[in-house]
Design a protein around this motif. Structure first.
Motif, PDB file in Angstrom:
ATOM      1  N   GLY A   1       3.796  17.127  -2.257  1.00 23.65           N
ATOM      2  CA  GLY A   1       2.743  17.899  -2.907  1.00 23.65           C
ATOM      3  C   GLY A   1       1.335  17.475  -2.525  1.00 23.65           C
ATOM      4  N   VAL A   2       1.205  16.498  -1.625  1.00 25.76           N
ATOM      5  CA  VAL A   2      -0.113  16.004  -1.228  1.00 25.76           C
ATOM      6  C   VAL A   2      -0.309  16.251   0.252  1.00 25.76           C
ATOM      7  N   GLN A   3      -1.396  16.909   0.592  1.00 25.26           N
ATOM      8  CA  GLN A   3      -1.704  17.183   1.989  1.00 25.26           C
ATOM      9  C   GLN A   3      -2.495  16.020   2.578  1.00 25.26           C
ATOM     10  N   GLN A   4      -2.049  15.443   3.621  1.00 24.65           N
ATOM     11  CA  GLN A   4      -2.703  14.316   4.242  1.00 24.65           C
ATOM     12  C   GLN A   4      -3.469  14.743   5.479  1.00 24.65           C
ATOM     13  N   GLY A   5      -4.401  13.889   5.857  1.00 27.75           N
ATOM     14  CA  GLY A   5      -5.138  14.159   7.069  1.00 27.75           C
ATOM     15  C   GLY A   5      -6.571  13.736   6.947  1.00 27.75           C
TER      16      GLY A   5
ATOM     17  N   ASN B   1      -4.431   8.025  -8.546  1.00 33.72           N
ATOM     18  CA  ASN B   1      -5.402   9.117  -8.598  1.00 33.72           C
ATOM     19  C   ASN B   1      -5.883   9.442  -7.185  1.00 33.72           C
ATOM     20  N   ALA B   2      -6.647  10.519  -7.060  1.00 30.36           N
ATOM     21  CA  ALA B   2      -7.046  10.997  -5.739  1.00 30.36           C
ATOM     22  C   ALA B   2      -7.922   9.988  -4.996  1.00 30.36           C
ATOM     23  N   THR B   3      -8.827   9.339  -5.710  1.00 35.74           N
ATOM     24  CA  THR B   3      -9.730   8.379  -5.065  1.00 35.74           C
ATOM     25  C   THR B   3      -8.961   7.189  -4.497  1.00 35.74           C
ATOM     26  N   LEU B   4      -8.082   6.640  -5.300  1.00 39.39           N
ATOM     27  CA  LEU B   4      -7.291   5.498  -4.840  1.00 39.39           C
ATOM     28  C   LEU B   4      -6.350   5.915  -3.710  1.00 39.39           C
TER      29      LEU B   4
ATOM     30  N   LEU C   1       0.819  -1.211   0.000  1.00 39.64           N
ATOM     31  CA  LEU C   1       0.000   0.000   0.000  1.00 39.64           C
ATOM     32  C   LEU C   1       0.857   1.268   0.000  1.00 39.64           C
ATOM     33  N   GLN C   2       1.956   1.250   0.732  1.00 39.46           N
ATOM     34  CA  GLN C   2       2.865   2.396   0.734  1.00 39.46           C
ATOM     35  C   GLN C   2       3.447   2.625  -0.667  1.00 39.46           C
ATOM     36  N   ALA C   3       3.752   1.530  -1.360  1.00 36.62           N
ATOM     37  CA  ALA C   3       4.289   1.647  -2.718  1.00 36.62           C
ATOM     38  C   ALA C   3       3.256   2.259  -3.654  1.00 36.62           C
ATOM     39  N   ILE C   4       1.994   1.863  -3.468  1.00 36.59           N
ATOM     40  CA  ILE C   4       0.926   2.450  -4.285  1.00 36.59           C
ATOM     41  C   ILE C   4       0.815   3.938  -4.003  1.00 36.59           C
ATOM     42  N   LEU C   5       0.889   4.287  -2.724  1.00 28.74           N
ATOM     43  CA  LEU C   5       0.754   5.678  -2.318  1.00 28.74           C
ATOM     44  C   LEU C   5       1.829   6.558  -2.940  1.00 28.74           C
ATOM     45  N   GLN C   6       3.005   6.000  -3.173  1.00 27.83           N
ATOM     46  CA  GLN C   6       4.124   6.751  -3.721  1.00 27.83           C
ATOM     47  C   GLN C   6       4.140   6.748  -5.251  1.00 27.83           C
ATOM     48  N   ASP C   7       3.269   5.971  -5.862  1.00 26.71           N
ATOM     49  CA  ASP C   7       3.290   5.854  -7.321  1.00 26.71           C
ATOM     50  C   ASP C   7       2.792   7.147  -7.978  1.00 26.71           C
ATOM     51  N   ALA C   8       3.476   7.562  -9.002  1.00 26.30           N
ATOM     52  CA  ALA C   8       3.130   8.817  -9.674  1.00 26.30           C
ATOM     53  C   ALA C   8       1.795   8.739 -10.411  1.00 26.30           C
TER      54      ALA C   8
ATOM     55  N   GLN D   1      -6.802   8.201  -1.421  1.00 31.06           N
ATOM     56  CA  GLN D   1      -7.566   8.318  -0.187  1.00 31.06           C
ATOM     57  C   GLN D   1      -7.916   6.951   0.379  1.00 31.06           C
ATOM     58  N   ARG D   2      -8.288   6.024  -0.487  1.00 31.55           N
ATOM     59  CA  ARG D   2      -8.649   4.674  -0.052  1.00 31.55           C
ATOM     60  C   ARG D   2      -7.447   3.953   0.551  1.00 31.55           C
ATOM     61  N   VAL D   3      -6.311   4.042  -0.115  1.00 28.96           N
ATOM     62  CA  VAL D   3      -5.087   3.392   0.365  1.00 28.96           C
ATOM     63  C   VAL D   3      -4.648   4.009   1.695  1.00 28.96           C
ATOM     64  N   TYR D   4      -4.720   5.315   1.762  1.00 31.08           N
ATOM     65  CA  TYR D   4      -4.363   6.029   2.996  1.00 31.08           C
ATOM     66  C   TYR D   4      -5.179   5.500   4.180  1.00 31.08           C
ATOM     67  N   GLN D   5      -6.493   5.349   3.950  1.00 34.51           N
ATOM     68  CA  GLN D   5      -7.381   4.906   5.028  1.00 34.51           C
ATOM     69  C   GLN D   5      -7.074   3.464   5.449  1.00 34.51           C
ATOM     70  N   VAL D   6      -6.753   2.601   4.491  1.00 30.26           N
ATOM     71  CA  VAL D   6      -6.445   1.209   4.822  1.00 30.26           C
ATOM     72  C   VAL D   6      -5.154   1.131   5.633  1.00 30.26           C
ATOM     73  N   ILE D   7      -4.157   1.914   5.236  1.00 34.69           N
ATOM     74  CA  ILE D   7      -2.891   1.907   5.983  1.00 34.69           C
ATOM     75  C   ILE D   7      -3.124   2.327   7.432  1.00 34.69           C
ATOM     76  N   VAL D   8      -3.914   3.374   7.611  1.00 32.16           N
ATOM     77  CA  VAL D   8      -4.220   3.850   8.969  1.00 32.16           C
ATOM     78  C   VAL D   8      -4.984   2.774   9.744  1.00 32.16           C
ATOM     79  N   ALA D   9      -5.954   2.127   9.071  1.00 32.90           N
ATOM     80  CA  ALA D   9      -6.741   1.086   9.733  1.00 32.90           C
ATOM     81  C   ALA D   9      -5.872  -0.091  10.151  1.00 32.90           C
ATOM     82  N   LEU D  10      -4.787  -0.317   9.429  1.00 35.67           N
ATOM     83  CA  LEU D  10      -3.880  -1.421   9.758  1.00 35.67           C
ATOM     84  C   LEU D  10      -2.862  -1.022  10.823  1.00 35.67           C
ATOM     85  N   GLY D  11      -2.957   0.221  11.282  1.00 32.06           N
ATOM     86  CA  GLY D  11      -2.040   0.686  12.315  1.00 32.06           C
ATOM     87  C   GLY D  11      -0.738   1.223  11.768  1.00 32.06           C
ATOM     88  N   GLY D  12      -0.675   1.465  10.476  1.00 33.37           N
ATOM     89  CA  GLY D  12       0.532   2.004   9.864  1.00 33.37           C
ATOM     90  C   GLY D  12       0.467   3.516   9.739  1.00 33.37           C
ATOM     91  N   LYS D  13       1.577   4.100   9.330  1.00 33.41           N
ATOM     92  CA  LYS D  13       1.641   5.537   9.109  1.00 33.41           C
ATOM     93  C   LYS D  13       1.903   5.776   7.634  1.00 33.41           C
TER      94      LYS D  13
END
Length: 224
Positions: free
Chosen positions: A220-224, A197-200, A187-194, A202-214
């Motif tokens: 250039g992307v604001q998280q939160g 898109n925005a939808t994916l 998931l981190q690798a997907i997050l870093q891929d150029a 956000q989805r990946v970000y949420q799964v990482i957080v749900a798994l207890g990851g950071k």
């Protein structure tokens, strides 16, 4: 110019005319055939275009009529009775029929339709990959994880149009198998891929957080 020269010129001109008329009488049919072929060819092309347009409109109207039915099973039955004359039309019918069958609870029939689209070598690769992807996701509860993993790995090859979506599914398989660290790494690798898109993202970000990851910081992307 003498009278003799003038007479010779007139005779020569008459001879030329006679030869011309003789050639026209002898070979004029070729010109007629060429003209008919050109005009007829243009007319035939217009006829074919008109026929193709009418066929496409008829197919579209039949699909819309089927999709207006309330019950998913009725929609699937109506769609199954429609015939398409082109590979593209068959693909659209396959996708619509699979969606109706899946909604009606007939997953096996939906998968069969999608796999038929995926096997159609006359279709663009993107259509075939979408069909394969959808067929695999529909079998999340029925197809063994190793077979689904193999299928998604084939779709996750470099340059493949559904690469990132397939990578996401591979990560979810890891989650289901209890491989948390492997899932977060994917998931981190997907997050870093150029190409994400925005939808994916956000989805990946949420799964990482749900798994207890950071989630890794993305430039250039604001998280939160």
């Amino acid at each position: 110019m003498s009278d003799a020269d003038s007479f010779i010129d007139e005779v020569t001109e008459e001879v030329r005319r006679d030869r011309l008329f003789t050639l026209i009488r002898r070979y004029g049919w070729i010109a007629v055939v060429v003209i008919v072929a050109v005009v007829g060819g243009a007319g035939y092309n217009e006829y074919r275009k008109a026929q193709a347009t009418a066929t496409a409109q008829g197919l579209g109207e039949a699909m819309l009529a089927a999709l207006e039915l309330d019950a998913p099973a009725e929609r699937a039955t109506a769609l199954s009775k429609i015939e398409a004359s082109t590979p593209g039309g068959e693909a659209v019918l396959g996708f619509l029929s699979a969606a109706a069958q899946a909604e009606a609870g007939d997953t096996a029939a939906a998968v069969a339709d999608l796999e038929e689209v995926a096997r159609n070598g006359e279709l663009p690769e993107i259509y075939r990959q979408i069909a394969s992807f959808k067929a695999l996701t529909l079998q999340a509860d029925t197809l063994p994880a190793d077979q689904r993993r193999q299928g998604f790995e084939a779709l996750a090859q470099p340059g493949a149009p559904l690469r990132l979506l397939a990578e996401e599914q591979l990560a979810l398989i890891d989650v289901a198998e209890g491989q948390r660290d492997a899932a977060i790494e994917k998931l981190q690798a997907i997050l870093q891929d150029a190409e994400i898109n925005a939808t994916l993202r956000q989805r990946v970000y949420q799964v990482i957080v749900a798994l207890g990851g950071k989630p890794a910081a993305v430039s250039g992307v604001q998280q939160g």
